[in-house]
Design a protein around this motif. Structure first.
Motif, short mmCIF file in Angstrom:
data_model
loop_
_atom_site.label_atom_id
_atom_site.label_comp_id
_atom_site.label_asym_id
_atom_site.label_seq_id
_atom_site.Cartn_x
_atom_site.Cartn_y
_atom_site.Cartn_z
N PRO A 1 0.83 -1.22 0.00
CA PRO A 1 0.00 0.00 0.00
C PRO A 1 0.86 1.27 0.00
O PRO A 1 0.88 2.04 0.96
N LEU A 2 1.57 1.46 -1.09
CA LEU A 2 2.37 2.66 -1.26
C LEU A 2 1.44 3.79 -1.70
O LEU A 2 0.39 3.55 -2.28
N GLU A 3 1.83 5.03 -1.45
CA GLU A 3 0.98 6.16 -1.79
C GLU A 3 1.27 6.67 -3.21
O GLU A 3 0.71 6.16 -4.17
N ARG A 4 2.12 7.63 -3.36
CA ARG A 4 2.47 8.17 -4.68
C ARG A 4 3.97 7.99 -4.93
O ARG A 4 4.78 8.13 -4.02
N PHE A 5 4.34 7.70 -6.19
CA PHE A 5 5.77 7.65 -6.50
C PHE A 5 6.26 9.09 -6.67
O PHE A 5 5.57 9.95 -7.20
N ILE A 6 7.46 9.36 -6.17
CA ILE A 6 7.99 10.72 -6.16
C ILE A 6 8.51 11.07 -7.55
O ILE A 6 9.50 10.52 -8.02
N GLN B 1 11.72 5.05 -8.16
CA GLN B 1 12.80 5.07 -7.16
C GLN B 1 12.30 5.17 -5.73
O GLN B 1 12.87 4.56 -4.82
N SER B 2 11.27 5.97 -5.50
CA SER B 2 10.80 6.15 -4.13
C SER B 2 9.32 6.48 -4.11
O SER B 2 8.75 6.92 -5.13
N PHE B 3 8.71 6.27 -2.96
CA PHE B 3 7.27 6.48 -2.78
C PHE B 3 7.02 7.19 -1.45
O PHE B 3 7.76 7.02 -0.48
N SER B 4 5.96 7.96 -1.41
CA SER B 4 5.43 8.40 -0.12
C SER B 4 4.64 7.24 0.46
O SER B 4 4.04 6.45 -0.27
N ILE B 5 4.66 7.13 1.78
CA ILE B 5 3.87 6.08 2.44
C ILE B 5 3.28 6.63 3.72
O ILE B 5 3.77 7.61 4.29
N ILE C 1 -2.49 15.92 6.67
CA ILE C 1 -3.54 16.87 6.30
C ILE C 1 -4.31 16.32 5.10
O ILE C 1 -3.75 16.15 4.02
N GLU C 2 -5.56 16.01 5.32
CA GLU C 2 -6.39 15.39 4.28
C GLU C 2 -6.82 16.41 3.24
O GLU C 2 -7.26 17.52 3.56
N LEU C 3 -6.65 16.04 1.96
CA LEU C 3 -7.05 16.89 0.83
C LEU C 3 -7.59 16.02 -0.28
O LEU C 3 -7.21 14.85 -0.41
N ASP C 4 -8.44 16.59 -1.10
CA ASP C 4 -8.95 15.86 -2.27
C ASP C 4 -7.80 15.58 -3.23
O ASP C 4 -6.95 16.46 -3.46
N PRO C 5 -7.70 14.38 -3.80
CA PRO C 5 -6.61 14.07 -4.72
C PRO C 5 -6.47 15.07 -5.86
O PRO C 5 -5.35 15.41 -6.27
N SER C 6 -7.58 15.56 -6.40
CA SER C 6 -7.51 16.51 -7.51
C SER C 6 -6.87 17.83 -7.06
O SER C 6 -6.14 18.47 -7.83
N GLN C 7 -7.11 18.24 -5.81
CA GLN C 7 -6.47 19.44 -5.29
C GLN C 7 -4.96 19.25 -5.15
O GLN C 7 -4.18 20.15 -5.47
N ILE C 8 -4.56 18.09 -4.68
CA ILE C 8 -3.13 17.80 -4.55
C ILE C 8 -2.46 17.86 -5.92
O ILE C 8 -1.40 18.48 -6.09
N GLU C 9 -3.09 17.23 -6.91
CA GLU C 9 -2.49 17.20 -8.25
C GLU C 9 -2.42 18.59 -8.87
O GLU C 9 -1.43 18.96 -9.50
N TYR D 1 5.45 15.75 1.94
CA TYR D 1 5.28 14.65 0.99
C TYR D 1 3.80 14.56 0.62
O TYR D 1 2.93 14.65 1.50
N THR D 2 3.53 14.38 -0.65
CA THR D 2 2.15 14.22 -1.08
C THR D 2 1.77 12.75 -1.07
O THR D 2 2.48 11.90 -1.61
N ASN D 3 0.63 12.44 -0.44
CA ASN D 3 0.05 11.10 -0.46
C ASN D 3 -1.12 11.09 -1.43
O ASN D 3 -1.40 12.09 -2.09
N LYS D 4 -1.81 9.98 -1.54
CA LYS D 4 -2.93 9.90 -2.48
C LYS D 4 -4.01 10.92 -2.17
O LYS D 4 -4.50 11.61 -3.06
N SER D 5 -4.40 11.03 -0.92
CA SER D 5 -5.46 11.97 -0.55
C SER D 5 -5.10 12.76 0.71
O SER D 5 -5.97 13.14 1.48
N SER D 6 -3.82 12.98 0.90
CA SER D 6 -3.37 13.76 2.06
C SER D 6 -1.95 14.26 1.82
O SER D 6 -1.27 13.85 0.87
#
Length: 429
Positions: free
Chosen positions: A66-71, A100-104, A188-196, A226-231
Motif C-alpha cells: 500500500p504505497l501512496e504516490r511515487f515521487i 525510485q521512491s514512494f510516499s507512504i 492533512i487530508e485533501l482531495d486528490p484533484s487538489q493535490i495534483e 510529501y504528497t500522499n494519495k489523498s493527504s
C-alpha cells in the motif's frame, strides 16, 4: 517444558516486521511483540521510502504494497524571514518504472506488512510491552512481557530510537542531545484533484520537498512535505540540543504552526483537514553515533541501532530499517544451522551490514552531522540568497543597476573567505 522460539522480535516497525517476514518465510518460529495497539499505531516516521536499495531483498511484496504516490519531483526551499528561494527538480528518470521512491503512510503500510509476516507464519502479539531481558550466564535467552517469561534462541531489538532492549543488553550508547532530533508531523487530508493541481502532478505522481532556514528559526533541522494519495504529510525536525539550549526557548509545536502559516505552505494545504498529529525522536548522530549491532543472543536493527541519516537535501531511514531487519534475519538463519547464537556467531550480522549499502552509506556521509552543525546554513545563507534574488528581480523607479555589481555587493572578501571555509566542510559529504 517452556516453549522456546527461534527468535523473538521486539517492536513491529519496519525493521521488526522485515525480520519476522524473512524468518517466517524460511519456516522459523518467530514471535513479534508490539507495544502499540497495532503495528503502525506508534510508527509515525516522515513519509518517504526509497525502494531501490531494498527492492531485491523483498521481491514479492512491492506489487501489492500500500504505497501512496511515487515521487516524480523533488524540491528544496531556503526560507528567510520575508522571502524564500526554491530549487525544484523533475527528471525523466523519476517517471520511469520501477520508480525510485514512494510516499507512504506508516499506519497503513506497517499494518499491511504485519499481515504478510503473519501469513508466512509469524506470531504477532500487540498491546504487549516487554519489561526486561532474561539472561543466563551473560547471554540473552528471552524476554519478560506482561509477567510471562518467553524464551528464544535470539532476541532482535527493533523497539525504536531510545531502545530499552538495547540498553538492557549494554548495546546502546549513552544518550547525548547532539545525536538526536525531534520531529513533529501532521497528516492533512485533501482531495486528490487538489493535490495534483497544486503540485502540478498527474495520476499517481507525487512530490517531495525539503525546507531549511527560518522554518527552524535558523537552528539545525528543517521542514518536509510529501504528497500522499489523498493527504499531505507535513512536518518539521529540529535538533534536541538547540531546543534545550536556545534562549528564549523554542517550542517545536509552535514552529510547526508558524511553518503552516508561511505563504509557501499555506496555499498548498488550504482547505485541508488535519487528521493525524504525531511526534517522534530521530537519531541524527550518523556513523559515529551508531549503536553496537550484536551481542550474545541479541541483535539490534532499525532506529534502535541509530540507522537514520540526514544529509540536508534527503532524510533516510525506512529502507535502512527494512534492510537491517532482513540482514538480522539472515544472521539468525545462519546461526540456526550451527545452533550457535553466541556473539561470535552473531557477528556475521556486522559483516553483512558492512558489505551492504547501509553502512557503506553511513561511512560515505559520516561527516554530515558535523557539517550540518554550521548555523550559517540555516540562518545566514537563506537570508543572503533571498536578498540577492530580491535585488536581482527588483525594478526601481529609476535606472536598474547591472547584475554583476548587484551580486558583488554581497561578496566582500570576508564573506568569500567564510564561504570558502563552509565549502571545504561541504566537500566532506
Amino acid at each position: 517444558m517452556m516453549e522456546k522460539f527461534d527468535a523473538i522480535v521486539v517492536g513491529a516497525g519496519l525493521a521488526g516486521l522485515a525480520s519476522a517476514y524473512t524468518l517466517a518465510n524460511e519456516g522459523m518460529e518467530v514471535l513479534v511483540l508490539e507495544r502499540g495497539d497495532y503495528p503502525g499505531a506508534k510508527n509515525v516516521t516522515g513519509g518517504r521510502l526509497y525502494v531501490n536499495p531494498v527492492r531485491e531483498l523483498f521481491p514479492d511484496i512491492w506489487k501489492k504494497a500500500p504505497l501512496e504516490r511515487f515521487i516524480a519531483s523533488e524540491g528544496v526551499c531556503m526560507m528567510a524571514g520575508e522571502r524564500s528561494v526554491s530549487i525544484n527538480y523533475a527528471g525523466n528518470e523519476l517517471l520511469e518504472e520501477p520508480y525510485q521512491s514512494f510516499s507512504i503512510l506508516r499506519a497503513r503500510f506497517d499494518r499491511w506488512l504485519a499481515k504478510q509476516a503473519e501469513r508466512k507464519g509469524a506470531m504477532l502479539v500487540d498491546k504487549s510491552r516487554v519489561d526486561d531481558l532474561i539472561f543466563e550466564d551473560g547471554k540473552v535467552i528471552g524476554v519478560r512481557a506482561a509477567g510471562d517469561e518467553l524464551h528464544a534462541n535470539v532476541v532482535i531489538a527493533c523497539d525504536g530510537v531510545l531502545s530499552f532492549i538495547a540498553e538492557k543488553a549494554g548495546l546502546r550508547r549513552k544518550v547525548e542531545a547532539p545525536n538526536y532530533a525531534v520531529g513533529y508531523k501532521e497528516i492533512i487530508e485533501l482531495d486528490p484533484s487538489q493535490i495534483e493541481d497544486r503540485f502540478g502532478l498527474e495520476g499517481n505522481e507525487g512530490s517531495a520537498r525539503m525546507y531549511m532556514g527560518e522554518v527552524t528559526k535558523g537552528k539545525f533541522g528543517g521542514g518536509f512535505l510529501y504528497t500522499n494519495k489523498s493527504s499531505i504529510s507535513l512536518g518539521i525536525v529540529i535538533g534536541i540540543k538547540d531546543l534545550m539550549e536556545e534562549k528564549p526557548s523554542i517550542e517545536a509545536p509552535v514552529l510547526l504552526d508558524e511553518f503552516k502559516q508561511r505563504r509557501e505552505i499555506a496555499g498548498l494545504i488550504k482547505g485541508g483537514e488535519t487528521v493525524e498529529y504525531s511526534a517522534h525522536v530521530i537519531p541524527e548522530g550518523g556513523y559515529k553515533a551508531l549503536n553496537k549491532l550484536y551481542g550474545d543472543g541479541i541483535l539490534v536493527a532499525g532506529d534502535a541501532a541509530g540507522l537514520a541519516m540526514n544529509i540536508g537535501v534527503t532524510v533516510r531511514g525506512m529502507e535502512y530499517a527494512l534492510a537491517s531487519g532482513y540482514y538480522a534475519a539472515q544472521t539468525v538463519l545462519q546461526a540456526k544451522e550451527k545452533e550457535d547464537f553466541s556473539a561470535a556467531a552473531l557477528s556475521h550480522y556486522q559483516t553483512q551490514m558492512e558489505s551492504s549499502f547501509i553502512l557503506q552509506d553511513f561511512k560515505n556521509f559520516q561527516e554530515a552531522p558535523q557539517v550540518l552543525e554550521n548555523p550559517r546554513f540555516f540562518n545566514h545563507y537563506p537570508e543572503m540568497l533571498g536578498n540577492i534574488m530580491k535585488d536581482i528581480y527588483e525594478v526601481p523607479a529609476g535606472s536598474k543597476n547591472r547584475l554583476y555589481p548587484t551580486i558583488k555587493q554581497y561578496m566582500a572578501f570576508s564573506e568569500l573567505w567564510a564561504m570558502l571555509g563552509d565549502m571545504r566542510k561541504v566537500m566532506k559529504i
